[in-house]
Design an enzyme around this catalytic site. Structure first.
Site, PDB file in Angstrom:
ATOM      1  N   CYS A 382       0.834  -1.203   0.000  1.00  0.00           N
ATOM      2  CA  CYS A 382       0.000   0.000   0.000  1.00  0.00           C
ATOM      3  C   CYS A 382       0.871   1.256   0.000  1.00  0.00           C
ATOM      4  CB  CYS A 382      -0.995  -0.050   1.166  1.00  0.00           C
ATOM      5  SG  CYS A 382      -2.492   0.852   0.764  1.00  0.00           S
ATOM      6  N   HIS A 508      -3.577  -5.249   0.296  1.00  0.00           N
ATOM      7  CA  HIS A 508      -2.990  -5.782   1.537  1.00  0.00           C
ATOM      8  C   HIS A 508      -2.987  -7.316   1.529  1.00  0.00           C
ATOM      9  CE1 HIS A 508      -2.844  -1.994   3.849  1.00  0.00           C
ATOM     10  NE2 HIS A 508      -3.779  -1.654   2.988  1.00  0.00           N
ATOM     11  N   GLU A 510      -1.349  -9.252   3.329  1.00  0.00           N
ATOM     12  CA  GLU A 510      -1.230  -9.794   4.697  1.00  0.00           C
ATOM     13  C   GLU A 510      -2.585 -10.153   5.283  1.00  0.00           C
ATOM     14  OE1 GLU A 510      -0.921  -6.655   3.825  1.00  0.00           O
ATOM     15  OE2 GLU A 510      -1.472  -5.252   5.427  1.00  0.00           O
TER      16      GLU A 510
END
Ligand code: GLN
Length: 537
Positions: A382, A508, A510
């Site tokens: 990001c 994202h 993650e």
């Protein structure tokens, strides 16, 4: 009929209700039940999206774009199924809904009160997920600690709901702390006795006690707790401090938490959880063959929870690579041209973290330039990707004054600019580009090779984007936009074609890494860092 498990916390906060809930859910899932977890948060923010990460840790984003508590991340990582807006409710959202109804005139003539209006809304929210008819068991975690003023309406709602649901259809697990007094060399049960009394005052008798402790709790202590807290000795469970959160399902299975729960809910036992894949992961996690050290460049580094999902993704991807990933937090505000070589000494890669605002940007740009020029693996997420684009524009494409409009709103060259749709937005809460969006990856790129597919979907949380006015310039350079949203044409992935591993993503990754499905980008990045380490030796 859906069965409900309520999880409350006593004595102190931070006992790990989320992990206990996720571990129990995992065991029930392994036994063949469909389970989900929901978190009720007692603060007045409508969602945690407007909370500083220092206050509340990372804001976790679901597929449907809800900004939620980081515990939802644990639920997904453990259960490997997505959560949604309905899985996280705050007091703010409850009141907002009730007040909106009042303004609409839904309660015309009535005085709107905590009981029944707020409690009714809480009960509805708890039961909302069961309307999807997808889950046999719903675990509802009540944030905060029993005894807090804020928790009262939630406890009252549970008390009422348990009556509505009838016998064997719900139960309450109370997670509590058994402190150890080192001077007396004794574990103490009194705080738990008091917190159970507090629950009883609210009309709730816990069915099971889960006791967080640093030392094994003896039979005598179990007996004592049973006697004072009105539970059977079998229902006093030990939750001893574990080396990793991923041990907790196994520990809870040893305590027979899942069996006791099913018995009390009058449900079949199903098959004994083997946790095959889980245990394989644990084995790799605990016996790594090597170690790799990676820098995490961010500005909320004082608090690990601020980057929770990133840390967890490194744990998952480390296990796949049979290595321990040592993450070194690097405060971007402390990085300068002078000290960068020293700061990155001994690191085999860096990840530049997501973030907001101008603070710390300079340090991130310096770190990115360094690793780009020195062929050290780089992963930008990001804001990290946005910084990689700015750095390249300035230092390689020589676009003078290139910047992100978030940092320099008046720059003549906003290579990262506010998204068109964001320009008219005034309110900050819940207005970013949020949730899952599709992305097409260009063929014959590193990213496509990593994902092994052309069409992916990843979650987002941002306002700024790669400015497509510069698309051709970048496409002709070595930092190529290779992942594009098929509808909006927004750039989602950039990669450096002449660098061993230099990838920036607007989304994202993650948020989608789980024990059973470690994220391919993290797995590949850790592998690249290991390769770099081997080359350097
Ligand atoms: N601040 C940037 C934006 O709003 C990046 C956000 C992030 O890293 N999550 O676009």
């Amino acid at each position: 009929m859906t069965k409900y498990i309520f999880v409350t916390g006593g004595v102190t906060s931070s006992l790990g209700k989320g992990i206990i809930s996720a571990s129990l859910a995992k065991l029930l899932q392994e036994r063949g039940f469909t389970v989900t977890i929901q978190k009720l948060d007692p603060y007045i923010n409508v969602d945690p999206g407007t909370l500083n990460p220092y206050e509340h840790g990372e804001c976790y984003v679901t597929e449907d774009g809800a900004e939620t508590d980081l515990d939802l991340g644990h639920y997904e990582r453990f259960l490997n199924i997505p959560t949604s807006q309905a899985n996280n409710v705050t007091t703010g959202r409850i009141y907002q809904t009730v007040i909106e109804k009042e303004r609409r005139g839904d309660f015309l003539g009535k005085t709107v009160q905590v009981i029944p209006h707020i409690t009714d809304e809480i009960k509805q929210r708890i039961q909302l997920i069961s309307k999807e008819n997808k889950y046999e068991i719903i675990i509802t975690e009540i944030g905060g600690t029993v005894g807090d003023i804020e928790s009262l309406p939630y406890l009252e709602a549970i008390r009422q709901l348990r009556w509505d649901l009838g016998e064997h259809n719900s139960l309450v697990i109370h997670l509590t702390l058994i402190p150890y007094l080192s001077a007396a060399k004794e574990l103490k049960t009194k705080p738990t006795q008091h917190s159970v009394k507090e629950l009883q005052k609210a009309g709730i008798q816990p069915d099971i006690l889960v006791c967080r402790t640093e030392h094994t709790i003896s039979d005598d202590i179990r007996k004592k707790l049973a006697l004072f807290c009105n539970v059977s000795k079998k229902d006093v469970m030990e939750a001893i401090d574990a080396p990793t959160i991923y041990d907790v399902p196994v520990l809870m299975q040893k305590e027979k938490l899942d069996k006791r729960v099913l018995k009390k809910l009058s449900l079949r036992l199903g098959k004994d959880p083997k946790l095959v894949q889980w245990k394989q992961f644990l084995q790799k996690l605990k016996c790594p063959k090597k170690t790799v050290t990676i820098g995490l460049v961010g500005k909320y580094n004082e608090l690990q929870d601020a980057y929770k999902s990133i840390y967890e993704s490194f744990i998952h991807s480390g296990a796949v690579n049979e290595c321990k990933v040592k993450v070194i937090p690097l405060h971007s505000g402390d990085i300068s041209k002078k000290n960068i070589a020293k700061k990155l000494k001994g690191l085999s890669g860096i990840l530049v973290a997501p973030g907001f605002g101008e603070r710390g940007i300079k340090g991130k740009l310096i770190a990115i330039q360094y690793v780009r020029e020195k062929n050290i693996p780089f992963f930008g997420i990001c804001l990290g990707m946005q910084c990689a684009v700015v750095e390249y524009a300035k230092n390689v494409l020589k676009i003078k004054n290139a910047a992100s409009a978030e940092v320099h709103p008046k720059t003549p060259h906003p290579v990262i600019d506010l998204m068109q749709k964001q320009k008219k937005i005034i309110n900050l809460g819940g207005t970013m580009r949020l949730g899952a969006f599709k992305c097409h990856i260009l063929p014959q790129t590193k990213s496509q090779n990593i994902y092994k597919k052309n069409a992916i979907s990843e979650r987002h949380r941002h306002r700024y984007e790669f400015n497509n006015k510069y698309l051709n310039t970048f496409s002709a350079s070595h930092l190529k936009p290779v992942g594009i949203n098929p509808e909006s044409e927004l750039v989602e992935i950039v990669e450096h074609t002449q660098h061993p591993w230099f990838i920036g993503v607007q989304f994202h990754p993650e948020l989608k890494s789980t024990v059973e499905n470690p994220h391919p980008l993290f797995v590949s990045f850790v592998k690249a860092c290991l390769d770099y380490q081997a080359r350097k030796k």
